[in-house]
Design an enzyme around this catalytic site. Structure first.
Site, PDB file in Angstrom:
ATOM      1  N   HIS D 234      46.964  46.874  55.587  1.00  0.00           N
ATOM      2  CA  HIS D 234      47.042  46.603  54.111  1.00  0.00           C
ATOM      3  C   HIS D 234      48.483  46.325  53.841  1.00  0.00           C
ATOM      4  O   HIS D 234      49.063  45.353  53.132  1.00  0.00           O
ATOM      5  CB  HIS D 234      46.591  47.729  53.131  1.00  0.00           C
ATOM      6  CG  HIS D 234      46.374  47.127  51.893  1.00  0.00           C
ATOM      7  ND1 HIS D 234      47.348  47.452  50.905  1.00  0.00           N
ATOM      8  CD2 HIS D 234      45.403  46.178  51.238  1.00  0.00           C
ATOM      9  CE1 HIS D 234      46.899  46.954  49.623  1.00  0.00           C
ATOM     10  NE2 HIS D 234      46.237  46.254  49.915  1.00  0.00           N
ATOM     11  N   ALA D 270      41.986  38.405  52.109  1.00  0.00           N
ATOM     12  CA  ALA D 270      42.846  38.354  51.414  1.00  0.00           C
ATOM     13  C   ALA D 270      43.707  37.156  50.735  1.00  0.00           C
ATOM     14  O   ALA D 270      44.569  37.126  50.092  1.00  0.00           O
ATOM     15  CB  ALA D 270      44.024  38.546  52.818  1.00  0.00           C
ATOM     16  N   ALA D 274      45.728  36.834  47.100  1.00  0.00           N
ATOM     17  CA  ALA D 274      47.179  36.070  47.228  1.00  0.00           C
ATOM     18  C   ALA D 274      47.814  36.880  48.433  1.00  0.00           C
ATOM     19  O   ALA D 274      49.286  36.837  48.340  1.00  0.00           O
ATOM     20  CB  ALA D 274      48.091  35.545  46.043  1.00  0.00           C
ATOM     21  N   LYS D 275      47.188  37.472  49.141  1.00  0.00           N
ATOM     22  CA  LYS D 275      48.025  38.225  50.598  1.00  0.00           C
ATOM     23  C   LYS D 275      48.048  37.388  51.641  1.00  0.00           C
ATOM     24  O   LYS D 275      48.667  37.438  52.396  1.00  0.00           O
ATOM     25  CB  LYS D 275      47.249  39.742  50.773  1.00  0.00           C
ATOM     26  CG  LYS D 275      47.491  40.489  49.617  1.00  0.00           C
ATOM     27  CD  LYS D 275      46.688  41.830  49.749  1.00  0.00           C
ATOM     28  CE  LYS D 275      46.664  42.785  48.506  1.00  0.00           C
ATOM     29  NZ  LYS D 275      45.543  43.732  48.135  1.00  0.00           N
ATOM     30  N   ALA D 276      46.973  36.313  51.720  1.00  0.00           N
ATOM     31  CA  ALA D 276      47.282  35.275  52.436  1.00  0.00           C
ATOM     32  C   ALA D 276      47.039  34.294  51.646  1.00  0.00           C
ATOM     33  O   ALA D 276      46.278  33.885  50.902  1.00  0.00           O
ATOM     34  CB  ALA D 276      46.142  35.277  53.400  1.00  0.00           C
TER      35      ALA D 276
END
Lengths: 310, 310, 310, 310
Positions: D234, D270, D274-276
């Protein structure tokens, strides 16, 4: 739609518990709620023919009476089983049992004459009785006919089993056909083979398809309730291919999908093959069937009674 | 011992259902029965300190009230949580929600300002309110102290949350400490970091150990109830290392053991590390916690009432 | 024994890679090393009869040539297959293919006439050709005989398939029998049933057991190499029951064991049933067979060559 | 696009094997091919900052040298680790080892002073040496500073470890920062806590975020290579939140997704957070990291050399 939090009260009924899970509606909680609701609707719907498929140790694992009772109550119209579950049903009708709470190694079990399925144990002495009883039954069957379809063979066996607790007996009583396309691959199959060493008795592997097809074509709607994977799962779905697929399906499994095995395949995949209709209702519950199925059945029966005002 | 078959009656209570599973006693059915029975005994035992560890989307998934109620009833003595579950508890106390029944793609969700956890959805507008509220709280905390242990930090936040439904609020009210060794790794952690860009507020990563150690040494017996894996699972067990390990533990997980991950590790492994006593009672239930935990809690509370003659 | 750390060099051969995993010797790395080493020994051992069982989409998934080549090289003595893998072998011999890289929904696929197995796709036009070709073959078979065992049926079909890439063709060429106890449950089975609507052709479900039993009794040692679960896995092991079980076995699976399904059952369980000898060597590798099996075969063949000084 | 069948030749290199899997392109075979290809491109791309996250017993399981070598070769720019993997790296640098091939029960292991992680074993005497050495190092660190960020703390420890095989030592040498947000939850954390009973040394839990944020903002592109789940997974993704997410990611895991745990979450999820990035390249390989990661690294390094004409 907002997720609500479940509320637990001691003494709540199974349906009340499942309805709390429905308030959440997500993850496993949502899945079991939707599966229970669908099962209740299927049971209440006179127009739906319900196929129940069982693979894995459902009878040894303690689900025998639940399956028998569903058949007895008219909630299952077609049973599709692994050979093993039929063998284990007969084993108990012939006086045998399934056992628990052993901690021997597999080598020790072998020497004690015990077979292991997870944490379930069997005794070879029970299988010896099974062998004697079944060979007598096979003789009687062979005395009448020398070739049968697999379904007919199971029905004939059931006619020799006078045990109200038996799935096969109860299915016979209620005219619920039992199909077991892989019947050869179990102790019953082994006994059949030994019997045919010196006797004439042929099981026609493809013989059931005509009858099964008639059932499918004769049904307004078909639902598949699928415990475990294997041949029974596929047979339950594939037998509906010619009419465009089942109208609804529920599956309970711990298998996963990524390696492409049938057991773990999502029900949605069946749509592409016309084994499930495009508009069909499909619910998968990820979990151990010995927890999930009794819970779902208890919830669905309570829901049906509630609807009826019972 | 013989396996008995489960009997399902519509309207049966959750405990009656679980007791039927106990008659089988094998596979998942046996596991959930043993876990429920153990949980009931732990709740009834005044001498046992109960650690509850939660990882995975327990609060978003609908278990918030169950956890809060267990704390409120005095059935949880120590809570060990992922940072995310605390963030999501606060998010709801600040007026936000969790959502379901979306079918957009992850790309579409991103543009809509929605985050996804399985089939659970969050809204960025809820997080914006969260940010405003939490930054005010951080200011107030920083006005009083410039360094805290993580547990103290959570307690301080809880003092600013006047929501009886909140896990953190309820834990404060009942003097139940909340530990969250990985607190930095969530939206709450992110806000803390942003705040510390211009303010002084240090969380002492190792600071909780002394207090936690005192709890363990001050307990006659310790039990760990473990939902999901991750840091909370390990912390719950490892904090008992210096006294030879927990006296009992229950875990609910879908992770598997073969690749050696902690989440899927069998509880028995903890014995080798003296994180569970050699004579400890350990039960693992394989399944989705949003099904298994509510069921187990409903069954255990009913069992406790039954014992008490309520 | 100490665990050593793996060393990776670009350009290393598959066996060199697997031997590095053997230096570690634990978790999956240890499992694949032991499985590869055992497979190499089995291939080199003239006295061992090797049963290969295949369930799940092995042929559609790209393993057709590997299986065919193992048979052609004399490294497989008995093949036990799901019906589907035989159907897919024939589909390709008749000019069809398997496809990838589609992103349509299952509903769209259905309308396009495409079936999905994970991320593998089939075309109904390929199945239409399959149907035409197979019905001609069935006519020719029925012209000669009206009842066959399943193995004989597959051999007869193979005699009409002149494709060196075909598993069935190659097995015929090398006198490797193919058993498929669940053959009815696939497109080939469906065609057979349709054919028997107006023609006489009976498959004797139990008919193969005599022949299979002869093979087992005629073997000094038997090894089972098991890809996926289902009927093929059980049949491969259970057919060795009368001689006390296999002498060694390798299985590759992603299924898990706790719910008691056969697919996920540890090989050790087979010892209790005398389906594996007490002193048998058993290795399970947890993983996707389309990664694990090619790797293991490449490593084992290289190991065999190295031993021989090739 | 048609699926081609893999061809296995003894002596083929790891890349040749993986390229055969790429010809199939489906199921696990397709996943590992795409992951290897992506990893090779990431390694070759000067503009991409590579985050490697490790959870689960990667160092004990035999991957220490592979990780160390990747760092040494400049192929890893940021390491995010569980505390345990750092503890085990130090344990070996201080003269300890990891062990295999024990068959004692967990109770027996406990009495022998051995801890178990799957089929990996540790000795308490190795941990006693670890304790002595680390307490000396902690004293030296505390002699210089009384508060550090976690990354600084790990760097300081690394400065006292003169072992070229060490991951921490090598990371120091190559200026690769190591983050371990959950560092407290391991033997190293336990020692730190004991030390702080009588000494002043505070780890600032949130202190690393500024530095990590600078790295992310300073990178043209970021890729995450994720072994196992937990906090490291994470943290690797979430640290890219403020720039809209990683540009690519590879994960290797056996966890499943349905119960919503982070470990099993698909990388696609993700994107919603907006983590990817929406256009990011994401590949998940389902399997045991001790098989999959060495294979992928061997294949990618060979591919890089091939591209370069080495």
């Amino acid at each position: 739609m907002k997720i609500e939090h479940m509320n637990i009260e001691p003494g709540m009924t199974t349906l009340q518990l499942i309805e709390e899970m429905g308030k959440s509606g997500v993850l496993g909680a949502g899945r079991i709620y939707r599966a229970t609701k669908l099962l209740a609707e299927l049971i209440s719907d006179e127009e739906t023919t319900i196929f129940l498929s069982i693979a894995g140790p459902m009878v040894p694992g303690g689900l025998r009476k639940i399956i028998r009772d569903l058949i007895d109550a008219g909630h299952v119209d077609v049973l599709i089983s692994s050979g093993a579950n039929l063998t284990h049903d007969l084993l108990e009708s012939f006086g045998g049992s399934h056992y628990r709470d052993h901690d021997e190694t597999d080598e020790e079990l072998c020497q004690m004459g015990m077979g292991r399925i997870g944490d379930i144990y069997t005794k070879s002495e029970d299988f010896e009785i099974f062998e004697k009883k079944i060979s007598t039954i096979l003789e009687e069957i062979a005395g009448k006919r020398d070739q049968l379809n697999i379904r007919e063979f199971i029905t004939e066996i059931g006619n020799h089993v006078d045990d109200p607790e038996s799935i096969i007996h109860t299915a016979n009583k209620k005219n619920v056909p039992i199909y077991a396309p892989g019947i050869i691959d179990c102790m019953l199959g082994l006994q059949l083979w030994m019997f045919t060493q010196e006797n004439q008795l042929t099981l026609d592997a493809a013989g059931d398809m005509h009858e099964l097809s008639d059932i499918v074509f004769g049904s307004k709607k078909v639902a598949a309730v699928i415990l475990g994977g294997g041949l029974p799962k596929h047979y339950a779905l594939a037998s509906n291919l010619l009419t465009g697929g089942v109208d609804s399906a529920i599956q309970v499994t711990l298998d996963r999908s990524e390696a492409g095995s049938l057991g773990g395949a999502p029900l949605e995949e069946a749509k592409s093959w016309a084994k499930a209709k495009c508009e069909s209702r499909l619910v998968s519950v990820i979990g151990d069937a010995t927890i999930i199925f009794p819970m779902m059945v208890a919830g669905a029966l309570e829901m049906v009674n509630k609807e009826k005002g019972v």
